[in-house]
Design a protein around this motif. Structure first.
Motif, PDB file in Angstrom:
ATOM      1  N   VAL A  94       0.882  -1.221  -0.250  1.00 49.41           N
ATOM      2  CA  VAL A  94       0.090  -0.031  -0.001  1.00 49.41           C
ATOM      3  C   VAL A  94       0.867   1.017   0.157  1.00 49.41           C
ATOM      4  O   VAL A  94       1.780   1.381   0.666  1.00 49.41           O
ATOM      5  CB  VAL A  94      -0.893  -0.061   1.317  1.00 49.41           C
ATOM      6  N   ASP A  95       0.717   2.102  -0.918  1.00 49.03           N
ATOM      7  CA  ASP A  95       1.544   3.421  -1.331  1.00 49.03           C
ATOM      8  C   ASP A  95       1.080   4.357  -0.078  1.00 49.03           C
ATOM      9  O   ASP A  95       0.051   4.616   0.328  1.00 49.03           O
ATOM     10  CB  ASP A  95       1.496   3.943  -2.455  1.00 49.03           C
ATOM     11  N   VAL A  96       2.581   4.752   0.550  1.00 44.33           N
ATOM     12  CA  VAL A  96       2.094   5.849   1.392  1.00 44.33           C
ATOM     13  C   VAL A  96       3.231   6.927   1.274  1.00 44.33           C
ATOM     14  O   VAL A  96       4.240   6.673   0.673  1.00 44.33           O
ATOM     15  CB  VAL A  96       2.377   5.255   3.081  1.00 44.33           C
ATOM     16  N   THR A  97       3.245   8.477   1.831  1.00 39.94           N
ATOM     17  CA  THR A  97       4.005   9.480   1.711  1.00 39.94           C
ATOM     18  C   THR A  97       4.439   9.552   3.184  1.00 39.94           C
ATOM     19  O   THR A  97       3.934   8.664   4.203  1.00 39.94           O
ATOM     20  CB  THR A  97       3.163  10.513   1.448  1.00 39.94           C
ATOM     21  N   PHE A  98       5.469  10.289   3.365  1.00 40.84           N
ATOM     22  CA  PHE A  98       6.063  10.397   4.630  1.00 40.84           C
ATOM     23  C   PHE A  98       4.874  10.803   5.714  1.00 40.84           C
ATOM     24  O   PHE A  98       5.063  10.256   7.290  1.00 40.84           O
ATOM     25  CB  PHE A  98       7.361  11.368   4.745  1.00 40.84           C
ATOM     26  N   THR A 162      13.741  19.325   3.045  1.00 42.45           N
ATOM     27  CA  THR A 162      13.601  17.924   3.478  1.00 42.45           C
ATOM     28  C   THR A 162      12.392  17.824   3.621  1.00 42.45           C
ATOM     29  O   THR A 162      11.587  18.429   3.096  1.00 42.45           O
ATOM     30  CB  THR A 162      14.176  18.088   5.055  1.00 42.45           C
ATOM     31  N   MET A 163      11.706  16.541   4.040  1.00 44.78           N
ATOM     32  CA  MET A 163      10.379  16.105   3.964  1.00 44.78           C
ATOM     33  C   MET A 163       9.562  16.419   5.327  1.00 44.78           C
ATOM     34  O   MET A 163      10.126  16.419   6.579  1.00 44.78           O
ATOM     35  CB  MET A 163      10.322  14.716   3.621  1.00 44.78           C
ATOM     36  N   SER A 164       8.307  16.766   5.058  1.00 45.81           N
ATOM     37  CA  SER A 164       7.476  17.090   6.246  1.00 45.81           C
ATOM     38  C   SER A 164       7.244  15.675   7.008  1.00 45.81           C
ATOM     39  O   SER A 164       7.026  14.633   6.499  1.00 45.81           O
ATOM     40  CB  SER A 164       5.806  17.648   5.761  1.00 45.81           C
ATOM     41  N   GLY A 165       6.809  15.787   8.388  1.00 43.49           N
ATOM     42  CA  GLY A 165       6.620  14.607   9.111  1.00 43.49           C
ATOM     43  C   GLY A 165       7.672  13.655   9.301  1.00 43.49           C
ATOM     44  O   GLY A 165       7.556  12.514   9.549  1.00 43.49           O
ATOM     45  N   THR A 166       8.999  14.276   9.347  1.00 40.50           N
ATOM     46  CA  THR A 166       9.874  13.171   9.421  1.00 40.50           C
ATOM     47  C   THR A 166      11.080  13.494  10.423  1.00 40.50           C
ATOM     48  O   THR A 166      10.741  15.079  10.935  1.00 40.50           O
ATOM     49  CB  THR A 166      11.095  13.379   8.213  1.00 40.50           C
ATOM     50  N   THR A 167      11.713  12.791  11.162  1.00 37.81           N
ATOM     51  CA  THR A 167      12.946  13.389  12.052  1.00 37.81           C
ATOM     52  C   THR A 167      13.974  14.094  11.438  1.00 37.81           C
ATOM     53  O   THR A 167      14.495  14.745  12.085  1.00 37.81           O
ATOM     54  CB  THR A 167      13.603  11.796  12.656  1.00 37.81           C
ATOM     55  N   SER A 168      14.262  13.942  10.217  1.00 39.06           N
ATOM     56  CA  SER A 168      15.030  15.081   9.447  1.00 39.06           C
ATOM     57  C   SER A 168      14.615  16.336   9.492  1.00 39.06           C
ATOM     58  O   SER A 168      15.535  17.166   9.909  1.00 39.06           O
ATOM     59  CB  SER A 168      15.027  14.561   7.991  1.00 39.06           C
TER      60      SER A 168
END
Length: 294
Positions: A94-98, A162-168
């Motif tokens: 199942v495809d998901v985003t961050f 960088t990406m939303s919803g990430t530890t980065s």
């Protein structure tokens, strides 16, 4: 469960209000039974069960989907297939985003999350983790023809994606908050495209996430330094599902000791030193967060 398949039940004959009460009680019980069957039962998965597995679609080396050929590939796709074979379940990618990863576990759309989900204390209050199966640290990728960034502090006054919803994003804010211009996108592939076209100076996230793109595009360069807290990628499960977590924890230990981990890592990250990224199979995290212990 189809209502037509509900078993016939012998009901005591009653009259008046008793009929309504009996019907309502029976229908309520059946609805609860039907709804509960849509959620995984612990321990999960059971042999032959269908398991929705969360994966990315655009991360080379990790999990990629090519619509034209309907082919998936990557370390996490191979891990999904290995787990399905070992545990005898049918895996449905199942495809998901961050940003979708944790909500998708919480609302039941995903039973097993393999989409680069880093284990943190805060997330362990929302998701139960088995793992880790990979160790990372934050890194930086630039264009070979662009600016050089040799340490984290040199990102000051630069534009970094960088990406939303990430530890980065959290690490960048903690290390350089207010000193860099952070561009946030929903996917890493979008950040990489911003870098290719020169709209940002750099992309920053977990090291191996960047390596996959740099392996395919020789105009990109992963800088030779790491910073921030260690990223430990784990298998995300429904919060509180400790029994299922223990099953996956046992299987991950086998994954790390059987040679499968080494084979997959060499296949997708051939130029990376495996010892820096392979977890200790005898020191996997417990399935309950520290806050749950007395």
């Amino acid at each position: 469960m189809n209502p037509l398949d509900w078993p016939m039940r012998r009901v005591k004959r009653v009259t008046g209000a008793g009929v309504a009460i009996t019907v309502i009680a029976t229908m309520t019980a059946l609805v609860v039974q039907s709804c509960s069957e849509t959620k995984p039962k612990a321990p999960f998965p059971t042999p032959g069960s269908v398991v929705n597995v969360g994966l990315m679609t655009d991360l080379p080396g990790w999990s990629r989907f090519e619509p034209s050929s309907n082919v998936r590939s990557g370390f996490q796709y191979d891990l999904m297939s290995w787990l399905a074979n070992e545990m005898n379940f049918k895996a449905v990618p199942v495809d998901v985003t961050f940003e979708q990863r944790i909500p998708a576990i919480q609302d039941g759309r995903i039973h097993v999350m393999l989409a680069n989900l880093a284990i943190t204390d805060a997330r362990r209050e929302q998701v139960t983790f088995a793992g880790p199966y990979m160790i990372n640290e934050q890194s930086v990728m630039t264009r070979k023809s662009g600016v050089r960034i040799r340490k984290a502090e040199e990102m000051a006054d630069k534009t970094v994606c960088t990406m939303s919803g990430t530890t980065s994003m959290e690490i960048l804010d903690k290390r350089l908050g207010g000193r860099i211009n952070v561009v946030v996108r929903s996917g890493l592939a979008q950040c990489v495209e911003e870098l290719r076209t020169g709209r940002v100076d750099a992309v920053s996230t977990a090291h191996l996430n960047l390596v996959g793109f740099a392996q395919e595009d020789k105009n990109l360069k992963v800088e030779g330094f790491h910073f921030g807290e260690q990223d430990r990628f784990g298998i995300g499960l429904r919060h509180g599902d400790v029994k299922s977590c223990e099953l996956f924890r046992i299987k991950l230990r086998g994954f790390l000791t059987s040679g499968a981990w080494d084979t997959f890592f060499k296949k997708y990250f051939p130029n990376e030193p495996p010892d820096q990224h392979k977890p200790d199979p005898n020191n996997l995290l417990p399935c309950t967060p520290a806050s749950a212990n007395p």
